[in-house]
Design a protein around this motif. Structure first.
Motif, PDB file in Angstrom:
ATOM      1  N   UNK A  50       0.985  -1.183   0.124  1.00 45.53           N
ATOM      2  CA  UNK A  50       0.004   0.038   0.071  1.00 45.53           C
ATOM      3  C   UNK A  50       0.871   1.306   0.028  1.00 45.53           C
ATOM      4  N   UNK A  51       0.564   1.963  -1.054  1.00 44.21           N
ATOM      5  CA  UNK A  51       1.657   3.200  -0.911  1.00 44.21           C
ATOM      6  C   UNK A  51       0.791   4.600  -0.685  1.00 44.21           C
ATOM      7  N   UNK A  52       1.426   5.384   0.077  1.00 47.38           N
ATOM      8  CA  UNK A  52       0.745   6.815   0.410  1.00 47.38           C
ATOM      9  C   UNK A  52       1.844   7.677  -0.319  1.00 47.38           C
ATOM     10  N   UNK A  53       1.259   8.432  -1.485  1.00 44.76           N
ATOM     11  CA  UNK A  53       2.252   9.177  -2.236  1.00 44.76           C
ATOM     12  C   UNK A  53       3.133  10.122  -1.669  1.00 44.76           C
ATOM     13  N   UNK A  54       2.480  10.909  -0.744  1.00 41.41           N
ATOM     14  CA  UNK A  54       3.348  12.005  -0.072  1.00 41.41           C
ATOM     15  C   UNK A  54       3.773  12.901  -1.200  1.00 41.41           C
ATOM     16  N   UNK A  55       5.280  13.407  -1.033  1.00 43.87           N
ATOM     17  CA  UNK A  55       5.543  14.382  -1.992  1.00 43.87           C
ATOM     18  C   UNK A  55       5.657  13.948  -3.398  1.00 43.87           C
TER      19      UNK A  55
END
Length: 319
Positions: free
Chosen positions: A106-111
């Motif tokens: 699971x990826x949290x994009x952030x920047x």
């Protein structure tokens, strides 16, 4: 400049689990580690370790993770002066890896989610005649398409490779014509085409469907079943190298980095795919994303020890 990677940089938060959890289930893991990752950064490290001059373009946050991500890239020889630090968190990926080497991510994009047209304008495509632009879908689609268009406008010497991961259902119809080589895995190929990709035959069907949309070369990665390649000249299958997998989390990134390097070195396409398959095979024998990317010496030694890999056309004839 040989290879420009435009894409994501994430810190991977990795937990080793006995098996992948079901919905609503809590499992006790064993080991936890923080490992530099992100599909873009992984592919940049893969290319740099194989000896190609490689530049990373993207964004990190102004946090500790961002500093570590850039330091890690620089240590492998990747140029990072085009990686921009912006206010807020860096991207992170939450990864479970089971005892068989399979994973959930699971990826949290952030920047990474802030990448925009200004980053496209910063791409060093004209400097020293950059020849390969390698991209993924962990940054906004608008930026990926704009970068592909800019590479095409920069001259015929630029080759645009796109790894459509994670797969997008909202690709505009004209997206494919800006891409020279598309490299989905079997899940992504199925999501993009509606074809149930289960084997070599269905992978060939999906690859031809994608080609009909405007991309001249499609490579469908099938994991232990190898890879299927479709061009306007031929279709062929490259079997996978048999190895004992420890962690498959960055196998696709290793493949793409290896493919970019091989094509930069002007290898024929079939040879480039064999080379990329060797890079991917070696990567799954080690844990972690960037730490698993093999050196050029390791790949050359692996190919020597494994002999020739047979490449087959749809009719069963060896290429």
């Amino acid at each position: 400049m040989a290879i420009v990677v435009f894409g994501s940089l994430n810190m991977d938060l990795v937990v080793q689990v006995p098996r992948l959890p079901q919905t609503g289930e809590t499992l006790l893991g064993t080991n936890f580690d923080t490992v530099p990752g992100g599909k873009g950064a992984n592919q940049a490290v893969a290319a740099a370790r194989l000896g190609a001059p490689t530049t990373m373009v993207g964004r990190v946050g102004d946090d500790g993770f961002g500093q570590l991500l850039c330091t890690s890239l620089g240590a492998t020889g990747v140029r990072t002066e085009w990686v921009l630090a912006t206010p807020g968190p860096s991207g992170v990926a939450l990864i479970n890896v089971d005892d068989l080497g399979e994973n959930q991510i699971v990826v949290a994009p952030g920047a990474n989610g802030n990448v925009d047209s200004t980053d496209v304008e910063r791409l060093p495509l004209e400097e020293d005649g950059a020849s390969i632009l390698l991209m993924q879908f962990e940054i906004p689609l608008m930026a990926v398409q704009a970068a592909a268009k800019r590479a095409k406008a920069a001259g015929e010497g630029h080759c645009v490779i796109v790894d459509p991961a994670p797969a997008r259902a909202d690709l505009p119809p004209d997206f494919y014509r800006w891409v020279d080589i598309l490299t989905p895995n079997q899940t992504e190929a199925a999501q993009l085409t509606g074809v149930r990709v289960k084997n070599v035959a269905t992978a060939m069907e999906a690859a031809q469907t994608l080609r009909q949309r405007g991309t001249p070369t499609v490579i469908v990665k099938l994991g232990p079943q190898g890879a299927v390649v479709a061009t306007d000249m031929e279709v062929f299958h490259v079997p996978a190298f048999a190895v004992d997998a420890v962690d498959t989390v960055a196998a696709g990134d290793a493949f793409n980095g290896g493919l970019a390097v091989a094509l930069w070195e002007k290898k024929p396409l079939w040879d480039a795919v064999v080379w990329a398959s060797a890079v991917a095979a070696l990567s799954v024998t080690q844990a972690g994303a960037q730490p698993s990317m093999p050196t050029r010496r390791a790949v050359e030694s692996f190919l020597l020890s494994h002999g020739d890999l047979a490449v087959y056309r749809p009719d069963g004839q060896r290429l």
